[in-house]
Design a protein around this motif. Sequence first.
Motif, PDB file in Angstrom:
ATOM      1  N   GLY A 137       0.799  -1.227   0.000  1.00  0.00           N
ATOM      2  CA  GLY A 137       0.000   0.000   0.000  1.00  0.00           C
ATOM      3  C   GLY A 137       0.828   1.271   0.000  1.00  0.00           C
ATOM      4  N   LYS A 140       1.970   5.700   2.705  1.00  0.00           N
ATOM      5  CA  LYS A 140       0.842   6.195   3.498  1.00  0.00           C
ATOM      6  C   LYS A 140       0.258   5.062   4.337  1.00  0.00           C
ATOM      7  CE  LYS A 140      -3.225   9.087   3.222  1.00  0.00           C
ATOM      8  NZ  LYS A 140      -4.097   9.829   2.307  1.00  0.00           N
ATOM      9  N   ALA A 141       0.234   3.850   3.793  1.00  0.00           N
ATOM     10  CA  ALA A 141      -0.242   2.703   4.575  1.00  0.00           C
ATOM     11  C   ALA A 141       0.707   2.458   5.746  1.00  0.00           C
ATOM     12  CB  ALA A 141      -0.346   1.468   3.684  1.00  0.00           C
ATOM     13  N   ASN A 144      -0.045   5.138   8.313  1.00  0.00           N
ATOM     14  CA  ASN A 144      -1.306   4.842   9.007  1.00  0.00           C
ATOM     15  C   ASN A 144      -1.061   3.819  10.108  1.00  0.00           C
ATOM     16  OD1 ASN A 144      -2.753   6.547   7.355  1.00  0.00           O
ATOM     17  ND2 ASN A 144      -3.525   4.931   6.015  1.00  0.00           N
ATOM     18  N   ARG A 148      -1.531   4.505  14.076  1.00  0.00           N
ATOM     19  CA  ARG A 148      -2.452   3.673  14.875  1.00  0.00           C
ATOM     20  C   ARG A 148      -1.728   3.095  16.077  1.00  0.00           C
ATOM     21  NH1 ARG A 148      -4.114   1.467  10.007  1.00  0.00           N
ATOM     22  NH2 ARG A 148      -3.043  -0.501  10.379  1.00  0.00           N
TER      23      ARG A 148
ATOM     24  N   CYS B  41      -0.748   0.035  -4.647  1.00  0.00           N
ATOM     25  CA  CYS B  41      -1.766  -0.826  -4.030  1.00  0.00           C
ATOM     26  C   CYS B  41      -1.818  -2.227  -4.626  1.00  0.00           C
ATOM     27  CB  CYS B  41      -3.125  -0.153  -4.138  1.00  0.00           C
ATOM     28  SG  CYS B  41      -3.165   1.356  -3.170  1.00  0.00           S
ATOM     29  N   LEU B  76      -8.167   3.208  -0.555  1.00  0.00           N
ATOM     30  CA  LEU B  76      -8.516   4.609  -0.278  1.00  0.00           C
ATOM     31  C   LEU B  76      -7.649   5.137   0.867  1.00  0.00           C
ATOM     32  CD1 LEU B  76     -10.263   7.184  -0.470  1.00  0.00           C
ATOM     33  CD2 LEU B  76     -11.796   6.107   1.171  1.00  0.00           C
ATOM     34  N   HIS B  77      -7.586   4.371   1.946  1.00  0.00           N
ATOM     35  CA  HIS B  77      -6.816   4.852   3.101  1.00  0.00           C
ATOM     36  C   HIS B  77      -5.328   4.895   2.810  1.00  0.00           C
ATOM     37  CE1 HIS B  77     -10.275   5.081   5.703  1.00  0.00           C
ATOM     38  NE2 HIS B  77     -10.671   3.936   5.195  1.00  0.00           N
ATOM     39  N   ALA B  78      -4.858   4.053   1.887  1.00  0.00           N
ATOM     40  CA  ALA B  78      -3.428   4.021   1.574  1.00  0.00           C
ATOM     41  C   ALA B  78      -3.060   5.044   0.510  1.00  0.00           C
ATOM     42  CB  ALA B  78      -3.039   2.627   1.098  1.00  0.00           C
ATOM     43  N   CYS B  79      -4.069   5.721  -0.060  1.00  0.00           N
ATOM     44  CA  CYS B  79      -3.769   6.511  -1.264  1.00  0.00           C
ATOM     45  C   CYS B  79      -3.211   7.886  -0.951  1.00  0.00           C
ATOM     46  CB  CYS B  79      -4.998   6.659  -2.154  1.00  0.00           C
ATOM     47  SG  CYS B  79      -4.565   7.465  -3.702  1.00  0.00           S
ATOM     48  N   GLN B  80      -2.024   8.128  -1.487  1.00  0.00           N
ATOM     49  CA  GLN B  80      -1.393   9.436  -1.341  1.00  0.00           C
ATOM     50  C   GLN B  80      -2.103  10.495  -2.187  1.00  0.00           C
ATOM     51  OE1 GLN B  80       2.542   8.874  -3.212  1.00  0.00           O
ATOM     52  NE2 GLN B  80       1.650   7.069  -4.150  1.00  0.00           N
ATOM     53  N   ASP B 229      -8.752   3.662   9.115  1.00  0.00           N
ATOM     54  CA  ASP B 229      -7.700   2.941   8.412  1.00  0.00           C
ATOM     55  C   ASP B 229      -7.286   1.638   9.090  1.00  0.00           C
ATOM     56  OD1 ASP B 229      -5.515   3.614  10.299  1.00  0.00           O
ATOM     57  OD2 ASP B 229      -5.815   5.654   9.583  1.00  0.00           O
TER      58      ASP B 229
END
Lengths: 478, 390
Positions: A137, A140-141, A144, A148, B41, B76-80, B229
Motif C-alpha cells: 500500500g 501512506k499505509a 497509518n 495507529r 496498491c 482509499l486509506h493508503a492513497c497518497q 484505516d
Amino acid sequence: MLNQDLSLMTARKYDVLVIGGGNAALCAALTAREAGASVLLLESSPREWRGGNSQHTRNLRCMHEAPQDVLTDAYPEEEYWQDLKKVTGGITNETLARLVIRDSSHCRDWMRRHGVHFQPSLSGTLQLSRTNAFFLGGGKALLNAYYRSAGQLGVQIRYEAPVDRLELRDRRFVAAYIGSERIEARACVVASGGFESNREWLREAWGQIDGQWIADNFLIRGTRFNMGVLLKFLIDAGADTIADPTQCHSVAIDARAPLYDGGICTRVDCVSLGIVVNKHAARFYDEGEDFWPKRYAIWGGLVARQPGQVAYSVIDAKAIGRFMPPVFPGEKAKSLPELALRLGLDERAFVSTLANYNSACRAGTFDHAVLDDCHTEDLTPPKTHWARPIDTPPFYAYALKPGITFTYLGVKVNEQAAVHFSGKASSNLFAAGEIMAGNVLGKGYTAGVGMAIGTAFGRIAGAQAAAAILEDAQRAAA
Amino acid sequence: MRQLDALATEARTLAIGVPPLGPGEAEVARQMQICNACRYCEGFCAVFPAMTRRLEFGKADINYLANLCHNCGACLHACQYAPPHEFAVNVPRAMAKVRLQTYGEYAWPPALGGLYQRNGLTLVLALAGGLALFLLLAMMMNGKLWGEPLAGNFYRVFPHNLMVSMFTPIFLFALLALALGVRRFWNEVSPGDRVKDAPGAAVAEAAQDALLLKYLGGGHGQGCNEADDAFTLWRRRFHHFTFYGFLLCFASTSVATLYHYLFGWVAPYALTSLPVLLGTAGGIGLLIGPAGLLWLNFGRHPLHGDDAQKPMDRGFIALLFLTSASGIALLAWRDTSAMALLLALHLGVVMAFFLTLPYGKFAHGIYRSAALLKWAIEKRQPSRLQLGSE
Ligand SMILES: Cc1cc2nc3c(=O)[nH]c(=O)nc-3n(C[C@H](O)[C@H](O)[C@H](O)COP(=O)(O)OP(=O)(O)OC[C@H]3O[C@@H](n4cnc5c(N)ncnc54)[C@H](O)[C@@H]3O)c2cc1C
Ligand code: SF4
Ligand code: SF4
C-alpha cells in the motif's frame, strides 16, 4: 473545549517531544514510548496531509544474507556499503552508513510489530526485487499503521502544530514554541524533514539564469510542509551542518504535475526510448547513456539547466508498451510537424533535429534489457544505446520539468543521533530522517535509502531521548 | 466458435466504434491511469494486478474492474492522492458507482434494469406487495388471520400446491434473469473466452476466492477497512454468516422438497428433522450476518463506496434479516394461534426477496464471481507488456 484539551495536553511536561510527523518522527516516538517515556508528537500539517514525504515512499533498502519473505537472493553489508559509497562519491560517513545498513537487516521485524506489511517489488521494478522491500500500500499505509500503533501505545499526537523555534540552553533543549505557546520537554527529537517545500530557500540555492529564478520552475514531488524552519533555526543557533546547501535530488517529471505532492506517478519513464529536446528543439544529453533506473535522477538537474527549465521527451509508436504508463496522456500526432505544432516548438528546428538524429542511428539489435548496440554516429550529443529512428506514427511527446525530491543540507549528528554545536554533542537534542540524512547521503541517491536512514536514526534518536531522561533522573537522585 | 465470438465482437466494435464512456466510467478510467502510473496498491486485491496488464481502459475493462473490486477500502486509506489531494483518487467510490450501473445495464429484461436506480423504493414496494398478497390470501382462504392452533400445519393455511405454484415460477424467473444478465456481462468483458474452456485450476481458484472472500482480507489477511484505516475481519465474518446462512436455509427448503415429493413425508417436520435443523442454523446465521453487516454499513467511513447505493445495500440486508426473523418466529410459534399470521408475513417477505433477487444487491455476488473467474483465467495468460521503470 478543544483548546482547553490542547492546553491541558501541553501544560503537562512530557519526557520526549518529537517534532515532525513522517517516518523518522514516528519511529522515534514509538521507540521512546516503548522505552517507557511519555511522548508528545507535533506535526505541522492537518491530519489529512500528515506524514511529509514519507507518505509518497514505496520501499526500504534492506541488507540481507539470504532470501527473505519479499526479498530475493542476498544483499550483504559490503555490497550495500559499496553501493552507497559509489552513489555518494564518497561523501558519506562510513560509521553512520554502516549503522544504517545493519539496522536495515533487522528493523523490519519491529516495523511489522507496529503493523507495517511488505510486498514483493511492484510490477515494472524487477531490478529492485533483491535489494528493496516494498510497503504493502506504500508509505501512506505504513504511516497509518505507525499512527495507529502510536495512538494505542499512548503517544499524544497534535496536528496543525508547526514549531517555529526552540529554546536551547548550553546545547540542551529546554522547550519548543508554536507561536507564543511554549512546550517543555526533557528531551527532543527533531524529525522535521528538509527544506524542499520552501521556494524562497530553493531560489537562493539555485540562483538565476538569464535574470530568471531557476527554482521558480521547479515542482515539488513531496509535501508542502517541509519548510525547513527548524533546520534554519538550528543552523542560526550554531548547530554544525553537513552536506551541500545548494544541492537537492531532482528528477524530470511531467510538466503538468501539481506544484506539490505529485509523488511517484508523475515520473516519465520513456526518456531512454526516444530523444529529449529543449524549448529550442535541440537535444542536449545522451538519452541512452545507461539503464533508466541508473539515470533518471540526473535528468532533473539537466532540465533545470535548459532555458525555461523545460524539455520534451519524444517517442514513436515502437516505444508504447515498453515503459510504465505515465499519469497524463502524452501529446499525440500523426506526423512530426504536427507534434512540433502541438508542443509549440519551432517546426523547422524540430523536424531537422529529428532528421539528424534519425539518419545518425546505426541499425543494431534493439534490446531494452541490456546496453544494446543501437547507437548514433557523428551526432552531438550522441545517443549511445537504444537509438532507433523515430519514424513510426503516431508520435508522442511529454513536456518535462524538474521535480524536487529532497534536499541534502542537514545537521551533523553522531552515532547517538545527537545534534552538535561547535563539535560538541547535545545531551538531549537529537535529529532523525531527512534533516540529518546528509551525514550518510551527502549527495546522489539509491532507491530506498531515505527510509533506511529515517528508520535507523528515528529509532536511535527515540531510544537515546528516552535514555537521556533516565540519566537525568539518576543524576538528580544521586 | 471461440474465434467466431471474438470476430463478432470485433465486427461490432468496428461497426459502432469504441463504445463511449459514461461519466462514471470516465472517472474510473481517469483514476486507473493515475493508479497505473503509481501501483502502490498492487498487493491489496486483484483489481490492481489486473489493471497493470492494461495501458488503456475501455468500457469493458472498466466494467470488469468495477465488479472485481470488493469495496474493501484499503486502497482509499493508503492513497497518497486521495482527497483533499487534487487528483481526488477514491477507487472504491468510483468503482461502486460503475458497479451499480453495470447491474442495470446488463439486467434482463433490459426494461427492468431501471429498478436498480431506485432500489430502496423497489424493495419497499415488493415487500409491501408480498405482505399484502399473503395477508389477503390468508384472509380470503381462512376468513381470519388469528385462529385456533393448527399444530404447525402450514398447509391448512396455504395448500402446498398453491405455494409451489406461486414460488416456483418466480424463483425460476429470477434464476433466468440473473443468468442472462451475467451472460451479457461475460460476453462483453471477456469476448471470446468461453467459460467451459476455462482451465480447471482457474475455475477452482475463482470459486475459492469467492467462497472464502479472499479479497476482504486486505492482502495481508487482517481484513478490510470500515470506519477508519484499521483493518478488521468482521465484514468477512458477517458476510460468511449471511451467505452460508442463506445457503443453509436454501438447503433446508430443498431437503423438505425432496422429502415431500420423493418420500411423501409432509410438513410439519419435527424439531430434530434435517429441514428444521438446517433451517434453524441457517436462520440464525441469517440473523447475525445481516445485523452485523447493517451495523458495519452505518459505521462505514464517509468516503467509502457510493452513497446512492446505500438504499440498495441496506434494503437488501434488511430483507434478508426479515426473512430469517419471520422464519424463526414462525418456527417458534407454529403451534400457537399466531401461526397463520406469521406464515403470511414470512411468505410475504420471501416473495419480496425472490421478486427482487435479479434486480438488487443479490446480483453483486453473481457479477463479482464472473469477474473473479475472468481474473483467474487472465492471470494465467502471459502479459503483452514489458514495462520498465526507475
Ligand atoms: C515522491 C517521493 C518518493 C520517495 N520514495 C522513496 C522510497 O521509495 N524509499 C525511500 O527510502 N525514500 C523515498 N523518498 C525519500 C523519503 O521520502 C525521505 O527520505 C523520508 O520520507 C524522510 O523522512 P522524514 O520523516 O525525515 O521526513 P518527512 O516524511 O518529510 O517528514 C517530515 C515531517 O515534518 C513535518 N514538519 C516540517 N516542519 C515542521 C515544523 N516546523 N513543526 C512540526 N512539524 C514539521 C512535516 O509536516 C512532515 O510530517 C521519496 C521521496 C519522494 C518525494
Ligand atoms: S489508489 Fe492511490 S496509492 Fe493506490 S495505486 Fe491508486 S493512486 Fe496509487
Ligand atoms: S477497495 Fe479494496 S478491492 Fe476495491 S480496488 Fe481498492 S483495495 Fe481493491
